[in-house]
Design a protein around this motif. Structure first.
Motif, PDB file in Angstrom:
ATOM      1  N   ALA A   1       0.886  -1.279  -0.129  1.00  0.00           N
ATOM      2  CA  ALA A   1       0.031  -0.086  -0.064  1.00  0.00           C
ATOM      3  C   ALA A   1       0.998   1.041  -0.009  1.00  0.00           C
ATOM      4  CB  ALA A   1      -0.695  -0.022   1.196  1.00  0.00           C
ATOM      5  N   THR A   2       0.820   2.081  -1.040  1.00  0.00           N
ATOM      6  CA  THR A   2       1.344   3.321  -1.083  1.00  0.00           C
ATOM      7  C   THR A   2       0.639   4.549  -1.326  1.00  0.00           C
ATOM      8  OG1 THR A   2       1.937   2.788  -3.338  1.00  0.00           O
ATOM      9  CG2 THR A   2       3.847   2.334  -1.943  1.00  0.00           C
ATOM     10  N   VAL A   3       1.038   5.647  -1.037  1.00  0.00           N
ATOM     11  CA  VAL A   3       0.257   7.005  -1.314  1.00  0.00           C
ATOM     12  C   VAL A   3       0.516   7.360  -2.816  1.00  0.00           C
ATOM     13  CG1 VAL A   3      -0.099   9.121  -0.753  1.00  0.00           C
ATOM     14  CG2 VAL A   3       0.718   7.661   1.002  1.00  0.00           C
TER      15      VAL A   3
ATOM     16  N   GLU B   1       7.010   3.968   3.971  1.00  0.00           N
ATOM     17  CA  GLU B   1       7.312   5.164   5.118  1.00  0.00           C
ATOM     18  C   GLU B   1       7.428   6.409   4.132  1.00  0.00           C
ATOM     19  OE1 GLU B   1      10.056   4.197   8.257  1.00  0.00           O
ATOM     20  OE2 GLU B   1      10.159   2.243   7.497  1.00  0.00           O
TER      21      GLU B   1
ATOM     22  N   ALA C   1       2.363   3.107   5.927  1.00  0.00           N
ATOM     23  CA  ALA C   1       1.167   2.196   5.443  1.00  0.00           C
ATOM     24  C   ALA C   1       1.919   0.622   5.833  1.00  0.00           C
ATOM     25  CB  ALA C   1       0.723   2.453   4.358  1.00  0.00           C
TER      26      ALA C   1
ATOM     27  N   THR D   1       1.272  -3.102   5.408  1.00  0.00           N
ATOM     28  CA  THR D   1       0.392  -4.017   5.084  1.00  0.00           C
ATOM     29  C   THR D   1       0.883  -5.395   5.021  1.00  0.00           C
ATOM     30  OG1 THR D   1       0.317  -2.571   2.972  1.00  0.00           O
ATOM     31  CG2 THR D   1      -0.293  -4.906   2.615  1.00  0.00           C
TER      32      THR D   1
ATOM     33  N   VAL E   1     -10.368   4.684   3.657  1.00  0.00           N
ATOM     34  CA  VAL E   1      -9.192   4.145   3.358  1.00  0.00           C
ATOM     35  C   VAL E   1      -9.402   2.925   2.633  1.00  0.00           C
ATOM     36  CG1 VAL E   1      -6.944   2.874   4.260  1.00  0.00           C
ATOM     37  CG2 VAL E   1      -8.056   4.936   5.605  1.00  0.00           C
TER      38      VAL E   1
ATOM     39  N   VAL F   1      -4.555  -3.456   5.727  1.00  0.00           N
ATOM     40  CA  VAL F   1      -3.474  -2.464   5.657  1.00  0.00           C
ATOM     41  C   VAL F   1      -3.886  -1.311   6.930  1.00  0.00           C
ATOM     42  CG1 VAL F   1      -2.824  -0.196   4.454  1.00  0.00           C
ATOM     43  CG2 VAL F   1      -3.489  -2.238   3.105  1.00  0.00           C
TER      44      VAL F   1
ATOM     45  N   PRO G   1      -2.900   2.422   8.414  1.00  0.00           N
ATOM     46  CA  PRO G   1      -2.187   3.613   8.411  1.00  0.00           C
ATOM     47  C   PRO G   1      -1.813   4.104   9.644  1.00  0.00           C
ATOM     48  CG  PRO G   1      -4.545   3.900   7.972  1.00  0.00           C
ATOM     49  CD  PRO G   1      -4.388   2.315   8.440  1.00  0.00           C
TER      50      PRO G   1
ATOM     51  N   MET H   1      -4.132   9.246   3.941  1.00  0.00           N
ATOM     52  CA  MET H   1      -5.097   8.127   3.995  1.00  0.00           C
ATOM     53  C   MET H   1      -6.127   7.680   3.002  1.00  0.00           C
ATOM     54  SD  MET H   1      -5.850   7.986   8.125  1.00  0.00           S
ATOM     55  CE  MET H   1      -4.367   7.671   9.566  1.00  0.00           C
TER      56      MET H   1
ATOM     57  N   LEU I   1      -4.456   6.404  -0.364  1.00  0.00           N
ATOM     58  CA  LEU I   1      -3.442   4.942  -0.246  1.00  0.00           C
ATOM     59  C   LEU I   1      -4.111   4.212  -1.668  1.00  0.00           C
ATOM     60  CD1 LEU I   1      -3.455   4.133   3.134  1.00  0.00           C
ATOM     61  CD2 LEU I   1      -1.517   4.502   1.745  1.00  0.00           C
TER      62      LEU I   1
ATOM     63  N   HIS J   1      -3.441   0.229  -3.329  1.00  0.00           N
ATOM     64  CA  HIS J   1      -2.870  -1.318  -3.023  1.00  0.00           C
ATOM     65  C   HIS J   1      -2.631  -1.884  -4.387  1.00  0.00           C
ATOM     66  CE1 HIS J   1      -3.667  -5.566  -2.053  1.00  0.00           C
ATOM     67  NE2 HIS J   1      -2.972  -5.227  -0.874  1.00  0.00           N
TER      68      HIS J   1
END
Length: 239
Positions: A58-60, A101, A120, A122, A168, A208, A210, A228, A231, A233
């Motif tokens: 999971a990333t932004v 991170e 995040a 996971t 989220v 996930v 956050p 949040m 995010l 996935h």
């Protein structure tokens, strides 16, 4: 598997001694797996090799990140391995969590220090008697708060504040806001911290979680909520 029901009701709490950031963020999977192994038989009673569970990531989203002032620090895999007794035999269970991170720096005394962090975590679903369990749910919100507080030094006076709900990964997630006192790592500078501790949400074969912490002077609540909401996935391709 039971935890103290008064965990989230106490007014203040001093977190345990800090450990390295990466180790702390991986602790959710380690604690969850240890608790899981002691409760019931895993659906891994057959087979010769290790039973492996690997999370996606999971990333932004880039567009969201560009508006937040945060930058990607790293995306790392954390492997936890345990020997579990199942149906009278010992079986190795390996769980691979992924931690994304993000950091925001502050300049003090002519140097730049990482003052705020968004993460995040996971973790994969683990099947127990045909039912998917959430290992991170074994941690109370204060324990989740300690995962991100390990980014700071001299932490104390953790207090629970407000709550809110936000989206989220397509689910409504409850978020608890805490405050604490601490020092930005490496500076010796005291600061009041604000934390946003989300509940883990289920997405595909993963959960996930956050987490965020920042100096209260940053007033970064809206940025945290935005990240949040932003995010994305990606499932584990090996699944």
């Amino acid at each position: 598997m039971d935890r103290d029901p008064t965990d989230d009701d106490a007014e203040t709490e001093t977190p345990s001694d800090a450990v390295t950031r990466r180790r702390a963020l991986a602790a959710g999977g380690a604690v969850g797996l240890a608790s899981l192994a002691g409760c019931t038989a895993l659906d891994v009673a057959t087979g010769d090799g290790p039973a492996e569970f690997a999370a996606g990531t999971a990333t932004v989203a880039d567009a969201t990140l560009s508006e937040s002032g945060y930058e990607l620090n790293e995306v790392s895999d954390e492997v936890i391995s345990r020997e579990v007794e199942v149906a009278g035999q010992t079986r190795e269970v390996r769980v691979t969590n992924t931690v994304a991170e993000y950091d925001k720096a502050v300049e003090l005394f002519g140097e730049r220090y990482q003052a705020a962090v968004f993460a995040a975590v996971t973790t994969p679903q683990i099947e127990v008697l045909g039912r998917a369990l959430n290992p991170i749910a074994e941690l109370g919100t204060r324990e989740r708060a300690e995962l991100i507080l390990s980014r700071y030094e001299g932490v104390g006076d953790l207090e629970r504040g407000s709550e809110y709900s936000t989206e989220v990964l397509g689910s409504d997630a409850e978020v608890v806001v805490y405050t604490a006192d601490g020092e930005i790592e490496g500076t010796g500078a005291d600061t009041e911290l604000e934390l946003h501790i989300g509940e883990p949400v289920e997405v595909e074969d993963d959960f996930v979680l956050p987490l965020a912490a920042y100096p209260a002077a940053f007033s970064d609540g809206e940025n945290v909520r935005r990240m949040m909401n932003g995010l994305e996935h990606e499932p584990n391709e090996e699944e």
